[in-house]
Design a protein around this motif. Sequence first.
Motif, PDB file in Angstrom:
ATOM      1  N   SER A  10       0.827  -1.206   0.000  1.00 43.09           N
ATOM      2  CA  SER A  10       0.000   0.000   0.000  1.00 43.09           C
ATOM      3  C   SER A  10       0.865   1.261   0.000  1.00 43.09           C
ATOM      4  O   SER A  10       0.648   2.182  -0.781  1.00 43.09           O
ATOM      5  N   TRP A  11       1.861   1.293   0.895  1.00 45.97           N
ATOM      6  CA  TRP A  11       2.748   2.461   0.983  1.00 45.97           C
ATOM      7  C   TRP A  11       3.499   2.679  -0.322  1.00 45.97           C
ATOM      8  O   TRP A  11       3.602   3.807  -0.812  1.00 45.97           O
ATOM      9  N   LEU A  12       4.012   1.587  -0.919  1.00 48.52           N
ATOM     10  CA  LEU A  12       4.776   1.717  -2.160  1.00 48.52           C
ATOM     11  C   LEU A  12       3.942   2.274  -3.311  1.00 48.52           C
ATOM     12  O   LEU A  12       4.473   2.950  -4.187  1.00 48.52           O
ATOM     13  N   SER A  13       2.650   1.991  -3.316  1.00 47.07           N
ATOM     14  CA  SER A  13       1.813   2.538  -4.398  1.00 47.07           C
ATOM     15  C   SER A  13       1.817   4.068  -4.352  1.00 47.07           C
ATOM     16  O   SER A  13       1.727   4.726  -5.391  1.00 47.07           O
ATOM     17  N   HIS A  14       1.969   4.626  -3.169  1.00 42.88           N
ATOM     18  CA  HIS A  14       2.053   6.087  -3.023  1.00 42.88           C
ATOM     19  C   HIS A  14       3.472   6.587  -3.284  1.00 42.88           C
ATOM     20  O   HIS A  14       3.666   7.610  -3.942  1.00 42.88           O
ATOM     21  N   ARG A  15       4.472   5.872  -2.769  1.00 41.66           N
ATOM     22  CA  ARG A  15       5.860   6.290  -2.969  1.00 41.66           C
ATOM     23  C   ARG A  15       6.228   6.280  -4.449  1.00 41.66           C
ATOM     24  O   ARG A  15       6.906   7.169  -4.950  1.00 41.66           O
ATOM     25  N   LYS A  16       5.773   5.249  -5.179  1.00 41.63           N
ATOM     26  CA  LYS A  16       6.055   5.172  -6.618  1.00 41.63           C
ATOM     27  C   LYS A  16       5.399   6.332  -7.364  1.00 41.63           C
ATOM     28  O   LYS A  16       5.981   6.873  -8.305  1.00 41.63           O
ATOM     29  N   ALA A  17       4.208   6.726  -6.938  1.00 44.99           N
ATOM     30  CA  ALA A  17       3.550   7.882  -7.557  1.00 44.99           C
ATOM     31  C   ALA A  17       4.358   9.153  -7.299  1.00 44.99           C
ATOM     32  O   ALA A  17       4.459  10.022  -8.168  1.00 44.99           O
ATOM     33  N   LEU A  18       4.950   9.265  -6.114  1.00 42.58           N
ATOM     34  CA  LEU A  18       5.801  10.411  -5.807  1.00 42.58           C
ATOM     35  C   LEU A  18       7.027  10.411  -6.723  1.00 42.58           C
ATOM     36  O   LEU A  18       7.404  11.458  -7.268  1.00 42.58           O
ATOM     37  N   VAL A 149      -1.788   7.044  -7.193  1.00 51.80           N
ATOM     38  CA  VAL A 149      -1.123   5.810  -6.791  1.00 51.80           C
ATOM     39  C   VAL A 149      -0.547   5.173  -8.048  1.00 51.80           C
ATOM     40  O   VAL A 149      -1.005   5.435  -9.151  1.00 51.80           O
ATOM     41  N   SER A 150       0.444   4.324  -7.849  1.00 49.13           N
ATOM     42  CA  SER A 150       1.092   3.686  -8.986  1.00 49.13           C
ATOM     43  C   SER A 150       1.214   2.193  -8.738  1.00 49.13           C
ATOM     44  O   SER A 150       1.530   1.771  -7.632  1.00 49.13           O
TER      45      SER A 150
END
Length: 153
Positions: A10-18, A149-150
């Motif tokens: 879940s966290w990585l989907s946001h970090r990748k979008a960043l 998200v990514s």
Amino acid sequence: MEKIDGFITSWLSHRKALLELLNTVDNEYLHYKPWDNAMSLSELVLHISGAMGMFVNTVKSGVFTPPPAPKSFETVEDLRTILQAETEQTITELESLTEEQLEQLVDFHGTKMPGIALLEGAKDHEIHHKGQLFTYARLTGAKELPFFVSSAK
């Protein structure tokens, strides 16, 4: 550990979008601030990255662990490299957390909560600031922004 694996995904989907968002930023806007007392675009990126590491290390140790000093950079590519390296380090640290660390109560600024709850708050903190960065990018003229998200690998 299912609990931490789900959190990381879940966290990585946001970090990748960043990370994708940084592809829309030109070097000339690294120090952009929408108002005088705001963090600059680059300061906000480094704050997000450093804060997540701080939260993970706090859960790991059981006591508040301040973030390290932000790394220096000159270009957007340098900033992406820093963010990518810190993301990989954070994944390693998250994967090393035990069930006991996720369940132990952590005192964070006078509030006691289980480690996993602190990590969920850390993810919310990152999402909040990522939203600010989407606004910064629009204010600097970015036309095409990534989805919030990514699922990129």
